[in-house]
Design a protein around this motif. Structure first.
Motif, PDB file in Angstrom:
ATOM      1  N   LEU A   5       0.913  -1.075   0.243  1.00 20.55           N
ATOM      2  CA  LEU A   5      -0.030  -0.054  -0.052  1.00 20.55           C
ATOM      3  C   LEU A   5       0.925   1.291   0.069  1.00 20.55           C
ATOM      4  O   LEU A   5       0.705   2.123  -0.679  1.00 20.55           O
ATOM      5  N   THR A   6       1.847   1.381   0.688  1.00 21.95           N
ATOM      6  CA  THR A   6       2.815   2.398   0.886  1.00 21.95           C
ATOM      7  C   THR A   6       3.467   2.703  -0.557  1.00 21.95           C
ATOM      8  O   THR A   6       3.614   3.803  -0.956  1.00 21.95           O
ATOM      9  N   LEU A   7       4.006   1.622  -1.292  1.00 21.72           N
ATOM     10  CA  LEU A   7       4.588   1.798  -2.471  1.00 21.72           C
ATOM     11  C   LEU A   7       3.829   2.205  -3.377  1.00 21.72           C
ATOM     12  O   LEU A   7       3.782   2.707  -4.574  1.00 21.72           O
ATOM     13  N   LEU A   8       2.404   1.698  -3.274  1.00 23.04           N
ATOM     14  CA  LEU A   8       1.472   2.041  -4.260  1.00 23.04           C
ATOM     15  C   LEU A   8       1.101   3.476  -4.193  1.00 23.04           C
ATOM     16  O   LEU A   8       1.174   4.327  -5.232  1.00 23.04           O
ATOM     17  N   VAL A   9       0.951   4.165  -3.124  1.00 30.10           N
ATOM     18  CA  VAL A   9       0.706   5.638  -2.560  1.00 30.10           C
ATOM     19  C   VAL A   9       1.933   6.399  -3.166  1.00 30.10           C
ATOM     20  O   VAL A   9       1.632   7.454  -3.739  1.00 30.10           O
ATOM     21  N   LEU A  10       3.015   5.789  -2.930  1.00 30.44           N
ATOM     22  CA  LEU A  10       4.376   6.707  -3.614  1.00 30.44           C
ATOM     23  C   LEU A  10       4.497   6.562  -5.023  1.00 30.44           C
ATOM     24  O   LEU A  10       4.460   7.565  -5.388  1.00 30.44           O
ATOM     25  N   PHE A  11       4.201   5.602  -5.652  1.00 38.71           N
ATOM     26  CA  PHE A  11       3.846   5.383  -7.048  1.00 38.71           C
ATOM     27  C   PHE A  11       3.039   6.507  -7.706  1.00 38.71           C
ATOM     28  O   PHE A  11       3.255   7.203  -8.584  1.00 38.71           O
ATOM     29  N   ILE A  12       1.750   6.548  -6.917  1.00 42.28           N
ATOM     30  CA  ILE A  12       0.904   7.526  -7.604  1.00 42.28           C
ATOM     31  C   ILE A  12       1.140   8.847  -7.276  1.00 42.28           C
ATOM     32  O   ILE A  12       0.897   9.763  -8.290  1.00 42.28           O
ATOM     33  N   GLY A  13       1.667   9.248  -6.135  1.00 42.43           N
ATOM     34  CA  GLY A  13       2.137  10.693  -6.032  1.00 42.43           C
ATOM     35  C   GLY A  13       3.423  10.848  -6.803  1.00 42.43           C
ATOM     36  O   GLY A  13       3.325  12.129  -7.333  1.00 42.43           O
ATOM     37  N   ILE A  14       4.258  10.030  -7.215  1.00 42.57           N
ATOM     38  CA  ILE A  14       5.200  10.547  -8.177  1.00 42.57           C
ATOM     39  C   ILE A  14       4.838  10.632  -9.479  1.00 42.57           C
ATOM     40  O   ILE A  14       5.324  11.715 -10.283  1.00 42.57           O
ATOM     41  N   TYR A  30       3.483  14.595 -13.861  1.00 41.62           N
ATOM     42  CA  TYR A  30       2.502  14.997 -14.977  1.00 41.62           C
ATOM     43  C   TYR A  30       1.773  16.196 -14.548  1.00 41.62           C
ATOM     44  O   TYR A  30       0.721  16.363 -15.324  1.00 41.62           O
ATOM     45  N   GLY A  31       1.939  16.814 -13.435  1.00 36.78           N
ATOM     46  CA  GLY A  31       1.193  18.012 -12.972  1.00 36.78           C
ATOM     47  C   GLY A  31       1.314  19.036 -14.074  1.00 36.78           C
ATOM     48  O   GLY A  31       2.163  19.373 -14.687  1.00 36.78           O
ATOM     49  N   LYS A  32       0.162  20.115 -14.165  1.00 35.93           N
ATOM     50  CA  LYS A  32       0.137  21.048 -15.159  1.00 35.93           C
ATOM     51  C   LYS A  32       1.182  22.199 -14.763  1.00 35.93           C
ATOM     52  O   LYS A  32       1.920  22.693 -15.654  1.00 35.93           O
ATOM     53  N   ARG A  33       1.610  22.383 -13.401  1.00 31.95           N
ATOM     54  CA  ARG A  33       2.587  23.453 -12.899  1.00 31.95           C
ATOM     55  C   ARG A  33       3.826  23.098 -13.602  1.00 31.95           C
ATOM     56  O   ARG A  33       4.788  24.121 -13.724  1.00 31.95           O
ATOM     57  N   ARG A  34       4.180  21.939 -13.544  1.00 31.45           N
ATOM     58  CA  ARG A  34       5.724  21.478 -14.354  1.00 31.45           C
ATOM     59  C   ARG A  34       5.939  21.253 -15.773  1.00 31.45           C
ATOM     60  O   ARG A  34       6.858  20.989 -16.232  1.00 31.45           O
ATOM     61  N   LYS A  35       4.730  21.355 -16.433  1.00 30.59           N
ATOM     62  CA  LYS A  35       4.863  20.986 -17.667  1.00 30.59           C
ATOM     63  C   LYS A  35       5.684  21.940 -18.545  1.00 30.59           C
ATOM     64  O   LYS A  35       6.494  21.679 -19.341  1.00 30.59           O
ATOM     65  N   ASP A  36       5.566  23.198 -18.220  1.00 36.06           N
ATOM     66  CA  ASP A  36       6.493  24.172 -18.955  1.00 36.06           C
ATOM     67  C   ASP A  36       7.872  24.038 -18.877  1.00 36.06           C
ATOM     68  O   ASP A  36       8.732  24.021 -19.832  1.00 36.06           O
ATOM     69  N   SER A  37       8.343  23.801 -17.467  1.00 33.18           N
ATOM     70  CA  SER A  37       9.599  23.495 -17.054  1.00 33.18           C
ATOM     71  C   SER A  37      10.192  22.179 -17.771  1.00 33.18           C
ATOM     72  O   SER A  37      11.298  22.075 -18.207  1.00 33.18           O
TER      73      SER A  37
END
Length: 71
Positions: free
Chosen positions: A19-28, A33-40
């Motif tokens: 469960l911890t590794l799944l949550v970590l993977f989803i967080g990464i 793929y967050g919109k704030r980092r797409k430009d950079s």
């Protein structure tokens, strides 16, 4: 705590680890793929081409038709 107690806790600990590794993977993935980092990320990805265009030269060696580097 003896060996039988540890063996009884093993499936529970494996479940928490999974469960911890799944949550970590989803967080990464969410972070990457967050919109704030797409430009950079796009700027970083294309920066390798900016250096060649600024110098006006190619940094690689000449290649023949098969793609092998010429001497």
């Amino acid at each position: 705590m003896d060996i039988s107690t540890l063996e009884a806790l093993k499936p529970t600990l494996i479940s928490y680890q999974t469960l911890t590794l799944l949550v970590l993977f989803i967080g990464i993935v969410w972070w990457a793929y967050g919109k704030r980092r797409k430009d950079s990320f796009d700027a970083i990805a294309s920066s390798i081409f900016d250096e060649d265009e600024a110098n006006g030269t190619s940094s690689g060696t000449e290649q023949d038709r098969a793609g092998a580097n010429k001497k």
